[in-house]
Design an enzyme around this catalytic site. Sequence first.
Site, PDB file in Angstrom:
ATOM      1  N   SER A  76       0.791  -1.238   0.000  1.00 10.59           N
ATOM      2  CA  SER A  76       0.000   0.000   0.000  1.00 10.59           C
ATOM      3  C   SER A  76       0.813   1.273   0.000  1.00 10.59           C
ATOM      4  O   SER A  76       0.247   2.362  -0.155  1.00 10.59           O
ATOM      5  CB  SER A  76      -0.959   0.000   1.194  1.00 10.59           C
ATOM      6  OG  SER A  76      -2.026  -0.889   0.959  1.00 10.59           O
ATOM      7  N   TYR A 173     -10.773   2.510   5.518  1.00 13.79           N
ATOM      8  CA  TYR A 173      -9.717   2.192   4.563  1.00 13.79           C
ATOM      9  C   TYR A 173     -10.216   1.160   3.559  1.00 13.79           C
ATOM     10  O   TYR A 173     -10.654   0.076   3.928  1.00 13.79           O
ATOM     11  CB  TYR A 173      -8.508   1.653   5.316  1.00 13.79           C
ATOM     12  CG  TYR A 173      -7.250   1.532   4.501  1.00 13.79           C
ATOM     13  CD1 TYR A 173      -6.329   2.576   4.451  1.00 13.79           C
ATOM     14  CD2 TYR A 173      -6.958   0.364   3.807  1.00 13.79           C
ATOM     15  CE1 TYR A 173      -5.166   2.461   3.720  1.00 13.79           C
ATOM     16  CE2 TYR A 173      -5.790   0.237   3.078  1.00 13.79           C
ATOM     17  CZ  TYR A 173      -4.900   1.282   3.031  1.00 13.79           C
ATOM     18  OH  TYR A 173      -3.739   1.161   2.307  1.00 13.79           O
ATOM     19  N   SER A 174     -10.145   1.499   2.289  1.00 14.17           N
ATOM     20  CA  SER A 174     -10.626   0.602   1.234  1.00 14.17           C
ATOM     21  C   SER A 174      -9.698   0.665   0.035  1.00 14.17           C
ATOM     22  O   SER A 174      -9.507   1.725  -0.571  1.00 14.17           O
ATOM     23  CB  SER A 174     -12.046   0.980   0.803  1.00 14.17           C
ATOM     24  OG  SER A 174     -12.453   0.214  -0.311  1.00 14.17           O
ATOM     25  N   ASN A 175      -9.138  -0.471  -0.332  1.00 10.26           N
ATOM     26  CA  ASN A 175      -8.256  -0.538  -1.498  1.00 10.26           C
ATOM     27  C   ASN A 175      -8.988  -0.181  -2.785  1.00 10.26           C
ATOM     28  O   ASN A 175      -8.361   0.262  -3.755  1.00 10.26           O
ATOM     29  CB  ASN A 175      -7.649  -1.931  -1.598  1.00 10.26           C
ATOM     30  CG  ASN A 175      -6.650  -2.196  -0.491  1.00 10.26           C
ATOM     31  OD1 ASN A 175      -5.536  -1.702  -0.500  1.00 10.26           O
ATOM     32  ND2 ASN A 175      -7.064  -2.979   0.497  1.00 10.26           N
ATOM     33  N   THR A 308       2.594   2.985   5.262  1.00 10.70           N
ATOM     34  CA  THR A 308       2.984   1.600   5.440  1.00 10.70           C
ATOM     35  C   THR A 308       2.437   0.801   4.263  1.00 10.70           C
ATOM     36  O   THR A 308       1.606   1.295   3.496  1.00 10.70           O
ATOM     37  CB  THR A 308       2.425   1.031   6.745  1.00 10.70           C
ATOM     38  OG1 THR A 308       0.996   1.174   6.742  1.00 10.70           O
ATOM     39  CG2 THR A 308       3.000   1.758   7.954  1.00 10.70           C
ATOM     40  N   GLY A 309       2.902  -0.420   4.120  1.00 10.24           N
ATOM     41  CA  GLY A 309       2.401  -1.258   3.042  1.00 10.24           C
ATOM     42  C   GLY A 309       2.442  -2.721   3.427  1.00 10.24           C
ATOM     43  O   GLY A 309       3.361  -3.160   4.123  1.00 10.24           O
TER      44      GLY A 309
END
Length: 353
Positions: A76, A173-175, A308-309
Amino acid sequence: MLNTVSFVLTTALLAPAAPAAADPVRTAAQETVSAGATGVQIRAVRDGHTRTATAGVSELDSRKPVSPTGRFRIGSTTKSFVATVVLQLVAEHRIELDTPVERYLPGLLPRGEEITVRMLLQHTSGLYNYLRSISLAGADLEKVRYQHFSPESLVAIATARPLEFPPGSRFSYSNTNYVVLGMLVERATGHAWGEEVTRRILRPLGMHQTSVPGDRTRIPGRHAHGYQEMNGKLADISELNPSVAGASGEMISTTVDLDKFVQALAAGRLVPPALLGQMTTPRSATEEYGLGLQIRTTPCGIPVFGHTGGIPGYGTIAFTSADGKRRVEASLTMGRGPGDDAYYSLIDKVICA
């Protein structure tokens, strides 16, 4: 009899050396591995001085150390690159933050006339997160590991579900938001979002080790292997088709390249100051997300921004202080952990050291 000078010198020579101060970057790396990571590489910059540290191994059942310059999937953290391109297009008056997505991508989203570009960037659109319907955990990953996903198919998974809340009313939070933003970049420029990231960010900053892989399943060059528990055992999942993440998390990079990115962002070289201010300002005092950037105040009072990812096998950190003088980038190759708290603990320890 020794005179005073010789006595002092002799005493100094015979006295045990004072223990060296622990290197906080190396300590953070070792603690991250102790928390469950297979390996970790950290790059930290403070007032122009760079420190690096690694811990763990680059591949299980070997003693091969983690390279401090190896490539990794950034998950992300990709979102910050996509958001930067979107804000550049805003500065060029090709996209407007508070314009409904319906104007740019007609018919794509339910209630698209209410969902704005800003809401996508700040995760307040209400769109269902499509990854809740594609399990990447455990043995489920094998079902989709090498599968191609188009942006349209990912959005279709999300829009088959109702909105989770009225657009703009709260944060979740939504991709899906960033997959839509990738499609928006393509509609506005005529080029795929990865091409625009490459043209606008990677090439100008000399980020030669960073790529947008598309359907390519291998990580090029030297890299540590990522793992995930499957049926009680750790399986090497370094190879996968990252199109399942798309514009929400597809990219590959290094700590050196990510440092170039966050440094340039903080210096105002990528986005005009007024728009960078919006990127780094949360919608409310209770939220820690701006426009494509996470905002965090460390325990020592230094605010930082970045992202962050996470993607199967890999975890990423890329953060900078507002003045760019303190920065930290890290890759965690996953084993049986660590949890999300380890990301923020690492940031705090390095920034505040």
